[in-house]
Scaffold this active site. Sequence first.
Site, PDB file in Angstrom:
ATOM      1  N   LYS A  13       0.754  -1.256  -0.019  1.00  0.00           N
ATOM      2  CA  LYS A  13       0.178  -0.079  -0.130  1.00  0.00           C
ATOM      3  C   LYS A  13       0.809   1.258   0.003  1.00  0.00           C
ATOM      4  CE  LYS A  13      -2.130  -0.858   3.868  1.00  0.00           C
ATOM      5  NZ  LYS A  13      -1.561  -1.879   4.321  1.00  0.00           N
ATOM      6  N   ARG A  88      -9.148   0.976   8.897  1.00  0.00           N
ATOM      7  CA  ARG A  88      -8.914  -0.382   9.233  1.00  0.00           C
ATOM      8  C   ARG A  88      -9.729  -1.028   9.819  1.00  0.00           C
ATOM      9  NH1 ARG A  88      -2.912   0.580   8.844  1.00  0.00           N
ATOM     10  NH2 ARG A  88      -1.796  -1.220   8.791  1.00  0.00           N
ATOM     11  N   ARG A 123      11.949  -5.290   3.937  1.00  0.00           N
ATOM     12  CA  ARG A 123      11.484  -4.070   3.789  1.00  0.00           C
ATOM     13  C   ARG A 123      11.983  -3.223   4.695  1.00  0.00           C
ATOM     14  NH1 ARG A 123       4.989  -2.448   4.597  1.00  0.00           N
ATOM     15  NH2 ARG A 123       5.338  -2.707   7.012  1.00  0.00           N
ATOM     16  N   ARG A 156      11.621  -1.593  10.624  1.00  0.00           N
ATOM     17  CA  ARG A 156      10.526  -1.355  11.634  1.00  0.00           C
ATOM     18  C   ARG A 156      10.627  -2.338  12.696  1.00  0.00           C
ATOM     19  NH1 ARG A 156       5.365   0.479   8.333  1.00  0.00           N
ATOM     20  NH2 ARG A 156       4.507  -0.887   9.764  1.00  0.00           N
ATOM     21  N   ARG A 167      -0.035  -8.884  13.598  1.00  0.00           N
ATOM     22  CA  ARG A 167      -0.596  -7.926  12.450  1.00  0.00           C
ATOM     23  C   ARG A 167      -1.261  -8.615  11.433  1.00  0.00           C
ATOM     24  NH1 ARG A 167       4.630  -5.020  10.664  1.00  0.00           N
ATOM     25  NH2 ARG A 167       3.137  -3.531   9.320  1.00  0.00           N
TER      26      ARG A 167
HETATM   27  P1  ADP Z   1       1.182  -1.519   7.601  1.00  0.00           P
HETATM   28  O1  ADP Z   1       0.178  -1.072   6.576  1.00  0.00           O
HETATM   29  O2  ADP Z   1       2.504  -2.060   7.004  1.00  0.00           O
HETATM   30  O3  ADP Z   1       0.725  -2.421   8.707  1.00  0.00           O
HETATM   31  P2  ADP Z   1       1.165   0.944   8.767  1.00  0.00           P
HETATM   32  O4  ADP Z   1       2.376   1.860   8.762  1.00  0.00           O
HETATM   33  O5  ADP Z   1       0.003   1.575   8.186  1.00  0.00           O
HETATM   34  O6  ADP Z   1       1.570  -0.441   8.483  1.00  0.00           O
HETATM   35  O7  ADP Z   1       0.596   0.749  10.310  1.00  0.00           O
HETATM   36  C1  ADP Z   1       1.419   0.552  11.356  1.00  0.00           C
HETATM   37  C2  ADP Z   1       0.724   0.521  12.801  1.00  0.00           C
HETATM   38  O8  ADP Z   1       0.420   1.663  13.052  1.00  0.00           O
HETATM   39  C3  ADP Z   1      -0.521  -0.486  12.675  1.00  0.00           C
HETATM   40  O9  ADP Z   1       0.150  -1.986  13.087  1.00  0.00           O
HETATM   41  C4  ADP Z   1      -1.181   0.158  14.101  1.00  0.00           C
HETATM   42  O10 ADP Z   1      -0.659  -0.166  15.058  1.00  0.00           O
HETATM   43  C5  ADP Z   1      -1.265   1.587  13.766  1.00  0.00           C
HETATM   44  N1  ADP Z   1      -2.110   2.057  12.772  1.00  0.00           N
HETATM   45  C6  ADP Z   1      -1.915   2.554  11.544  1.00  0.00           C
HETATM   46  N2  ADP Z   1      -3.194   2.856  10.958  1.00  0.00           N
HETATM   47  C7  ADP Z   1      -4.030   2.666  11.679  1.00  0.00           C
HETATM   48  C8  ADP Z   1      -5.540   2.552  11.767  1.00  0.00           C
HETATM   49  N3  ADP Z   1      -6.137   3.260  10.789  1.00  0.00           N
HETATM   50  N4  ADP Z   1      -6.256   2.155  12.963  1.00  0.00           N
HETATM   51  C9  ADP Z   1      -5.386   1.620  14.008  1.00  0.00           C
HETATM   52  N5  ADP Z   1      -4.225   1.327  14.034  1.00  0.00           N
HETATM   53  C10 ADP Z   1      -3.345   1.829  12.938  1.00  0.00           C
END
Ligand code: ADP
Length: 210
Positions: A13, A88, A123, A156, A167
């Site tokens: 994404k 999400r 990554r 990360r 996750r």
């Molecule tokens: P990825 O898509 O690779 O999992 P992100 O950078 O989008 O990584 O998100 C990393 C973390 O940030 C998630 O695992 C969560 O803890 C938090 N996070 C990000 N966006 C949201 C969201 N919309 N709702 C809840 N937690 C979020």
Amino acid sequence: MNIILLGAPGAGKGTQAEVICDRLGIPTISTGNIIREALKTGTEMGLKAKSYMEAGQLVPDEVVIGIIQERLAKDDAKNGFILDGFPRTIPQAEALDAMGIVIDKVIDIEVADEAIVKRMSGRRVCESCGASYHLEHKLPAKDGVCDKCAGALVQRKDDHPDTVKARLEVYHKETEPLKNYYDRQGKLSIVEGQETIEQTTALILKAIEA
Ligand code: ADP
Ligand code: ZN
């Protein structure tokens, strides 16, 4: 155009959002990047989010909904945006609808779990600007250094294998139902993640233009 990118963590994404953002000239809004930024600067929101994020759990809805509301109110989001990592959960999607934000397209990037676990180990992310890289698929020009801002590239904490599994579980339980949510609104396009970034981009652009 207001676009949502859906997909499991590691489905690409973030990378695709950067490409589409350059092509269409609309900003990418990544809740993950906003939260990581807050964590780095040590704001109250960052402190609240830290433990959830590091455990691979979702940050509570009310926190991320607040972040998005604030971000979408800025001028550069008026002519369209790409949402990467939001919504999400169903309540997050409902909050977006309740704000009166009209979404035009939802692109779901599909990648099998086994492929995701493999990909995540390669990554890397820029410590300074959040740009994403991959040891196999998207190398920086100089080893360990960001092409955009010369920041250091790091792995990360939540990209370590055990956290990735957590996750993925959260994704299937909380986020995957959004496919149905947006399908019922007639907005969903499903794109199979391809071997290369360019191939996947081509499919996404086709879905956006359709
Ligand atoms: P990825 O898509 O690779 O999992 P992100 O950078 O989008 O990584 O998100 C990393 C973390 O940030 C998630 O695992 C969560 O803890 C938090 N996070 C990000 N966006 C949201 C969201 N919309 N709702 C809840 N937690 C979020
Ligand atoms: Zn950078």
